[in-house]
Design a protein around this motif. Structure first.
Motif, PDB file in Angstrom:
ATOM      1  N   LEU A  44       0.821  -1.213   0.000  1.00  0.00           N
ATOM      2  CA  LEU A  44       0.000   0.000   0.000  1.00  0.00           C
ATOM      3  C   LEU A  44       0.856   1.266   0.000  1.00  0.00           C
ATOM      4  N   ASP A  45       2.035   1.187   0.588  1.00  0.00           N
ATOM      5  CA  ASP A  45       2.927   2.344   0.639  1.00  0.00           C
ATOM      6  C   ASP A  45       3.670   2.590  -0.672  1.00  0.00           C
ATOM      7  N   ARG A  46       3.637   1.636  -1.566  1.00  0.00           N
ATOM      8  CA  ARG A  46       4.340   1.786  -2.848  1.00  0.00           C
ATOM      9  C   ARG A  46       3.518   2.680  -3.768  1.00  0.00           C
ATOM     10  N   VAL A  47       4.124   3.714  -4.238  1.00  0.00           N
ATOM     11  CA  VAL A  47       3.448   4.622  -5.159  1.00  0.00           C
ATOM     12  C   VAL A  47       4.092   4.442  -6.527  1.00  0.00           C
ATOM     13  N   GLN A  48       3.314   3.941  -7.446  1.00  0.00           N
ATOM     14  CA  GLN A  48       3.811   3.743  -8.799  1.00  0.00           C
ATOM     15  C   GLN A  48       2.729   4.218  -9.771  1.00  0.00           C
ATOM     16  N   ARG A  49       3.098   5.078 -10.639  1.00  0.00           N
ATOM     17  CA  ARG A  49       2.145   5.556 -11.639  1.00  0.00           C
ATOM     18  C   ARG A  49       1.822   4.446 -12.623  1.00  0.00           C
ATOM     19  N   ARG A  50       0.605   4.437 -12.998  1.00  0.00           N
ATOM     20  CA  ARG A  50       0.112   3.503 -14.022  1.00  0.00           C
ATOM     21  C   ARG A  50       0.438   2.046 -13.699  1.00  0.00           C
ATOM     22  N   ASP A  51       0.248   1.663 -12.454  1.00  0.00           N
ATOM     23  CA  ASP A  51       0.491   0.259 -12.103  1.00  0.00           C
ATOM     24  C   ASP A  51      -0.747  -0.596 -12.309  1.00  0.00           C
ATOM     25  N   GLY A  52      -1.838   0.009 -12.805  1.00  0.00           N
ATOM     26  CA  GLY A  52      -3.059  -0.751 -13.051  1.00  0.00           C
ATOM     27  C   GLY A  52      -3.650  -1.322 -11.776  1.00  0.00           C
ATOM     28  N   ASP A  53      -3.436  -0.613 -10.666  1.00  0.00           N
ATOM     29  CA  ASP A  53      -3.921  -1.051  -9.351  1.00  0.00           C
ATOM     30  C   ASP A  53      -3.253  -2.333  -8.857  1.00  0.00           C
ATOM     31  N   TRP A  54      -2.103  -2.661  -9.408  1.00  0.00           N
ATOM     32  CA  TRP A  54      -1.366  -3.873  -9.033  1.00  0.00           C
ATOM     33  C   TRP A  54      -1.068  -3.914  -7.538  1.00  0.00           C
ATOM     34  N   ASN A  55      -0.511  -2.828  -7.007  1.00  0.00           N
ATOM     35  CA  ASN A  55      -0.151  -2.812  -5.591  1.00  0.00           C
ATOM     36  C   ASN A  55      -1.387  -2.947  -4.703  1.00  0.00           C
ATOM     37  N   ALA A  56      -2.466  -2.310  -5.095  1.00  0.00           N
ATOM     38  CA  ALA A  56      -3.706  -2.417  -4.322  1.00  0.00           C
ATOM     39  C   ALA A  56      -4.244  -3.844  -4.351  1.00  0.00           C
ATOM     40  N   ARG A  57      -4.210  -4.499  -5.511  1.00  0.00           N
ATOM     41  CA  ARG A  57      -4.671  -5.890  -5.606  1.00  0.00           C
ATOM     42  C   ARG A  57      -3.815  -6.810  -4.755  1.00  0.00           C
ATOM     43  N   CYS A  58      -2.514  -6.619  -4.796  1.00  0.00           N
ATOM     44  CA  CYS A  58      -1.617  -7.431  -3.965  1.00  0.00           C
ATOM     45  C   CYS A  58      -1.914  -7.206  -2.491  1.00  0.00           C
ATOM     46  N   ALA A  59      -2.080  -5.952  -2.093  1.00  0.00           N
ATOM     47  CA  ALA A  59      -2.354  -5.643  -0.691  1.00  0.00           C
ATOM     48  C   ALA A  59      -3.659  -6.290  -0.239  1.00  0.00           C
ATOM     49  N   LEU A  60      -4.695  -6.193  -1.045  1.00  0.00           N
ATOM     50  CA  LEU A  60      -5.976  -6.793  -0.677  1.00  0.00           C
ATOM     51  C   LEU A  60      -5.875  -8.313  -0.572  1.00  0.00           C
ATOM     52  N   ALA A  61      -5.157  -8.930  -1.500  1.00  0.00           N
ATOM     53  CA  ALA A  61      -4.994 -10.386  -1.455  1.00  0.00           C
ATOM     54  C   ALA A  61      -4.239 -10.807  -0.195  1.00  0.00           C
ATOM     55  N   LEU A  62      -3.236 -10.034   0.192  1.00  0.00           N
ATOM     56  CA  LEU A  62      -2.466 -10.361   1.391  1.00  0.00           C
ATOM     57  C   LEU A  62      -3.274 -10.116   2.666  1.00  0.00           C
ATOM     58  N   LEU A  63      -4.080  -9.065   2.674  1.00  0.00           N
ATOM     59  CA  LEU A  63      -4.942  -8.824   3.832  1.00  0.00           C
ATOM     60  C   LEU A  63      -5.989  -9.929   3.962  1.00  0.00           C
TER      61      LEU A  63
END
Length: 107
Positions: A17-36
């Motif tokens: 969630l702390d990773r800020v990457q432009r145009r990641d296609g919500d990749w970091n958010a999907r990973c965070a949700l899957a891990l939560l």
């Protein structure tokens, strides 16, 4: 053991969630949700659940299962890039990697 693993997964979700990457296609958010999701699932398991015991047998909790969850590099990579799938699928994928078993691909 479940507290340690759930805590590790929540920590990696926060990292995502702390990773800020432009145009990641919500990749970091999907990973965070899957891990939560996986952390909540793990927290609901009893300590003697076969999935947890398999992690202990694979050495994920140190010698004799007496430590905190500490993944080897291939397991850490799997967790860091987990973005979809059921939590039990993640837990099932960890022991072979922790033991250093070769993974067969039929593709």
């Amino acid at each position: 053991m479940t507290d340690s693993l759930a805590g590790y997964l929540r920590g990696r979700a926060r990292w995502r969630l702390d990773r800020v990457q432009r145009r990641d296609g919500d990749w970091n958010a999907r990973c965070a949700l899957a891990l939560l999701d996986a952390a909540a699932y793990v927290q609901s398991l009893p300590e003697d659940d076969p999935l947890i015991l398999a992690l202990e047998d694979a050495g994920c909790y140190g010698p004799c299962g007496l430590g905190d969850f500490e993944p080897v590099e291939p397991v850490a990579r799997l967790i860091d890039f987990w973005s979809e799938g059921e939590p039990w699928e993640l837990l099932t994928a960890i022991p072979p990697l922790a033991r250093g078993d070769s993974v067969r691909s039929d593709r």
